[in-house]
Write an enzyme that holds these catalytic residues in place. Structure first.
Site, PDB file in Angstrom:
ATOM      1  CE1 TYR A 117      -3.740  -2.408   0.331  1.00 18.18           C
ATOM      2  CE2 TYR A 117      -2.444  -3.378   2.096  1.00 18.18           C
ATOM      3  CZ  TYR A 117      -3.500  -3.446   1.213  1.00 18.18           C
ATOM      4  OH  TYR A 117      -4.313  -4.554   1.205  1.00 18.18           O
ATOM      5  CG  HIS A 169      -7.291   4.676   1.629  1.00 19.92           C
ATOM      6  ND1 HIS A 169      -8.064   5.798   1.871  1.00 19.92           N
ATOM      7  CD2 HIS A 169      -7.977   3.637   2.184  1.00 19.92           C
ATOM      8  CE1 HIS A 169      -9.149   5.450   2.541  1.00 19.92           C
ATOM      9  NE2 HIS A 169      -9.119   4.153   2.751  1.00 19.92           N
ATOM     10  CG  PHE A 222      -5.380  -3.479   7.017  1.00 19.86           C
ATOM     11  CD1 PHE A 222      -4.774  -3.164   5.808  1.00 19.86           C
ATOM     12  CD2 PHE A 222      -4.999  -4.633   7.678  1.00 19.86           C
ATOM     13  CE1 PHE A 222      -3.815  -3.997   5.259  1.00 19.86           C
ATOM     14  CE2 PHE A 222      -4.048  -5.482   7.138  1.00 19.86           C
ATOM     15  CZ  PHE A 222      -3.448  -5.158   5.925  1.00 19.86           C
ATOM     16  CG  ASN A 238     -11.931   0.075   6.813  1.00 21.43           C
ATOM     17  OD1 ASN A 238     -11.509   1.135   6.346  1.00 21.43           O
ATOM     18  ND2 ASN A 238     -12.586  -0.788   6.089  1.00 21.43           N
ATOM     19  CG  ASN A 295     -15.085   2.948   5.977  1.00 10.20           C
ATOM     20  OD1 ASN A 295     -16.156   3.421   6.359  1.00 10.20           O
ATOM     21  ND2 ASN A 295     -14.987   2.204   4.900  1.00 10.20           N
TER      22      ASN A 295
END
Length: 185
Positions: free
Chosen positions: A14, A19, A64, A66, A112
């Site tokens: 990632y 994000h 993560f 969320n 989120n």
């Protein structure tokens, strides 16, 4: 005491994704402050320093996105950090690419990571710095946020990261939040 939390997803997979804008900003600030965010505690990578006699935490949750709230809540409880001492850095699809927006409080707005922090702390009364990644035109949102910026967009993103780090440094140096909003929004 002040705590700056950059939101993102852990792992090389990632790194550099849209994000992970919060991680990129906090990494840039760490570089400015000659810090390495490498202490693992309470599901987060952290670095601490003192600035103007005040303890400063830079935080990248290692859950993560969320589930970011757990790390934030645990750090708050252990170090007795108050909500008004927290500044969360996040990506925002509703802002044009590279645009900054500072807010004192408010709903998660569909993010989120912010939703989980609000749930974990029981409040939306914490400062946020949002950086625009703009909404995908035809791509699925989940695919959009997990891909890197294009080479043509990267200079705009690099500039946004610099401005975001300027805003965070001003906050760490005591600039009132209303002045920050006037200067950077």
């Amino acid at each position: 005491m002040k705590m700056i939390v950059g939101l993102g997803n852990p792992g090389q997979k990632y790194a550099g994704s849209k994000h992970n804008m919060g991680f990129m900003v906090v990494d840039g600030l760490a570089k400015r402050l000659n810090l390495t965010i490498d202490k693992l505690e309470f599901d987060a990578a952290t670095a601490t320093t003192r600035l103007n006699g005040e303890k400063i935490f830079l935080v990248k949750p290692q859950t993560f996105m969320n589930a970011s709230g757990r790390a934030v809540r645990e750090l708050m409880m252990f170090y007795q950090i108050q909500l008004d001492e927290i500044f969360v850095v996040q990506d925002d699809m509703d802002l044009t690419l590279g645009k900054l927006r500072l807010r004192k409080r408010g709903s998660a707005g569909g993010h989120n990571g912010i939703k989980d922090i609000i749930s974990a702390t029981g409040s939306d009364e914490f400062c946020r710095l949002k950086i625009g990644i703009q909404h995908p035109k035809r791509q699925r949102v989940v695919d959009w946020v997990l891909t890197p910026f294009s080479k043509t967009d990267q200079p705009l993103i690099d500039d946004a990261i610099e401005k975001a780090d300027d805003a965070l440094e001003d906050w760490l140096n005591g600039m009132p939040f209303d002045q920050l909003m006037n200067k950077f929004n």
